[in-house]
Write an enzyme that holds these catalytic residues in place. Structure first.
Site, mmCIF file in Angstrom:
data_model
loop_
_atom_site.group_PDB
_atom_site.id
_atom_site.type_symbol
_atom_site.label_atom_id
_atom_site.label_comp_id
_atom_site.label_asym_id
_atom_site.label_seq_id
_atom_site.Cartn_x
_atom_site.Cartn_y
_atom_site.Cartn_z
ATOM 1 N N ASP A 132 0.838 -1.204 0.000
ATOM 2 C CA ASP A 132 0.000 0.000 0.000
ATOM 3 C C ASP A 132 0.877 1.261 0.000
ATOM 4 O O ASP A 132 0.361 2.379 -0.009
ATOM 5 C CB ASP A 132 -1.016 -0.007 1.149
ATOM 6 C CG ASP A 132 -0.365 0.064 2.513
ATOM 7 O OD1 ASP A 132 0.865 -0.112 2.612
ATOM 8 O OD2 ASP A 132 -1.099 0.295 3.498
ATOM 9 N N SER A 133 2.188 1.059 -0.036
ATOM 10 C CA SER A 133 3.097 2.194 -0.252
ATOM 11 C C SER A 133 2.826 2.833 -1.611
ATOM 12 O O SER A 133 3.302 3.921 -1.894
ATOM 13 C CB SER A 133 4.561 1.740 -0.164
ATOM 14 O OG SER A 133 4.810 0.680 -1.052
ATOM 15 N N ASP A 141 -1.005 -6.142 0.260
ATOM 16 C CA ASP A 141 -1.374 -5.460 1.509
ATOM 17 C C ASP A 141 -2.878 -5.279 1.628
ATOM 18 O O ASP A 141 -3.542 -4.922 0.652
ATOM 19 C CB ASP A 141 -0.753 -4.055 1.518
ATOM 20 C CG ASP A 141 0.581 -4.015 2.223
ATOM 21 O OD1 ASP A 141 0.843 -4.889 3.063
ATOM 22 O OD2 ASP A 141 1.372 -3.095 1.931
ATOM 23 N N LYS A 164 -0.743 -9.311 3.554
ATOM 24 C CA LYS A 164 0.023 -8.703 4.644
ATOM 25 C C LYS A 164 -0.875 -7.724 5.387
ATOM 26 O O LYS A 164 -1.559 -6.906 4.769
ATOM 27 C CB LYS A 164 1.265 -8.001 4.090
ATOM 28 C CG LYS A 164 2.082 -7.318 5.176
ATOM 29 C CD LYS A 164 3.478 -6.960 4.702
ATOM 30 C CE LYS A 164 3.572 -5.729 3.843
ATOM 31 N NZ LYS A 164 3.107 -4.468 4.479
ATOM 32 N N GLU A 199 -1.007 -5.032 8.873
ATOM 33 C CA GLU A 199 -0.248 -4.340 9.919
ATOM 34 C C GLU A 199 -0.849 -4.744 11.265
ATOM 35 O O GLU A 199 -2.045 -4.544 11.511
ATOM 36 C CB GLU A 199 -0.295 -2.830 9.688
ATOM 37 C CG GLU A 199 0.444 -2.455 8.416
ATOM 38 C CD GLU A 199 0.629 -0.965 8.225
ATOM 39 O OE1 GLU A 199 0.297 -0.177 9.133
ATOM 40 O OE2 GLU A 199 1.116 -0.587 7.147
ATOM 41 N N GLU A 217 9.480 -3.704 10.399
ATOM 42 C CA GLU A 217 9.836 -2.406 9.810
ATOM 43 C C GLU A 217 10.466 -1.491 10.860
ATOM 44 O O GLU A 217 9.893 -1.271 11.937
ATOM 45 C CB GLU A 217 8.597 -1.735 9.191
ATOM 46 C CG GLU A 217 8.943 -0.371 8.597
ATOM 47 C CD GLU A 217 7.972 0.146 7.546
ATOM 48 O OE1 GLU A 217 7.065 -0.608 7.138
ATOM 49 O OE2 GLU A 217 8.139 1.307 7.131
HETATM 50 O O1 KIV Z 1 3.605 -1.046 1.544
HETATM 51 C C1 KIV Z 1 4.762 -1.428 1.423
HETATM 52 O O2 KIV Z 1 5.399 -1.288 0.381
HETATM 53 C C2 KIV Z 1 5.382 -2.076 2.567
HETATM 54 C C3 KIV Z 1 6.868 -2.170 2.559
HETATM 55 C C4 KIV Z 1 7.452 -0.863 2.870
HETATM 56 C C5 KIV Z 1 7.346 -3.232 3.455
HETATM 57 O O3 KIV Z 1 4.718 -2.456 3.473
#
Ligand code: KIV
Length: 262
Positions: A42-43, A81, A110, A112, A179
């Site tokens: 989600d980056s 994510d 993934k 959080e 992280e």
């Molecule tokens: O969203 C993302 O790209 C991430 C990485 C920074 C690990 O969670």
């Protein structure tokens, strides 16, 4: 693929795990077969859409980018994510997880994780969903990314993180992403769990490493890179040079010449 996930995410896997982000088909094709895990992170909110944080990233955005990537990944394992506000309760998390997996065919999710939502790992794992627990600095908790600092600095923080990692494993997480976790704490976590740890800004004492692809190639020249980012090439410079040459050639009527003309 199930066997492959088990193999790569086993502590006995002889190589360190490699993971990079992809949001587009072109990057997915570069990464496929070269890294173990391709993360649709989600980056993308900050990196691709210029958002200030990742909170405005929607399930729809993740679905579209997720599918664009997974369609082009044949060898590596895809991880996607769950965006902010899509896993506040067990039922909401399950519904959205299924929607994301069904649409993108991503192999792993993934999330959080903190003390409060840890139980989601148990719930989703019981539904046969492969979960990676993202702990340490969890960007979705931040409105202002400038406030992000490394964690696991003191005894209490360290103890809490180790506890969180162990519980994540007990609840069925397949791997733990750390992280910005201080070196000593990362080392302790890695040796306390039997699932792999994948670090970003969390020292070499992890079973694998992840970076944002755009950071690795230094795509955005205006970006401030955190200490843990290594720019392996300066793509920005190379691209800018190409743009300047293109402009010069057009201005001098050198492009398009015969070769590029029908
Ligand atoms: O969203 C993302 O790209 C991430 C990485 C920074 C690990 O969670």
């Amino acid at each position: 693929m199930k066997k492959k996930i088990t193999k790569i995410l086993s502590k006995n896997f002889s190589n360190r795990i490699t993971c990079l982000t992809a949001y587009s088909p072109a990057v997915a094709k570069i990464l496929d077969g070269n890294v173990d895990l391709v993360l649709i992170g989600d980056s993308l909110g900050t990196t691709l859409y210029g958002m200030k944080n990742s909170r405005k990233v929607t399930l729809e955005m993740m679905k579209l980018h997720g599918l664009a990537v997974t369609k082009n990944v044949k060898k590596s394992i895809t991880v996607i994510d769950m965006p902010y506000n899509t896993y506040n309760t067990k039922l909401q998390a399950h519904k959205n997880a299924l929607e994301l997996i069904k649409y993108t065919k991503s192999k792993m999710l993934k999330l959080e994780i903190n003390k409060k939502n840890l139980i989601l790992i148990k719930y989703l794992s019981s539904k046969k969903i492969n979960v990676i627990a993202h702990i340490g600095v969890t960007p979705q908790s931040f409105i202002n990314f400038n406030k992000i600092r490394a964690v696991g600095k003191n005894k209490t923080e360290s103890k809490n993180l180790i506890e969180l990692a162990k519980k994540s494993e007990n609840y069925g997480a397949k791997a733990i992403l750390l992280e910005c976790v201080k070196k000593d704490t990362a080392k302790k976590i890695t040796s306390s769990v039997s699932i792999p740890t994948i670090g970003i800004g969390s020292s070499k004492y992890c079973d694998g490493q992840v970076l944002v692809f755009d950071d690795l190639i230094s795509y955005d020249k205006s970006q401030h890179f955190p200490k843990f980012v290594k720019n392996y090439i300066n793509f920005n410079k190379i691209a800018e040079k190409a743009v300047k040459t293109f402009c010069k050639e057009v201005q001098k009527s050198k492009f398009p010449n015969k070769k590029y003309t029908y």
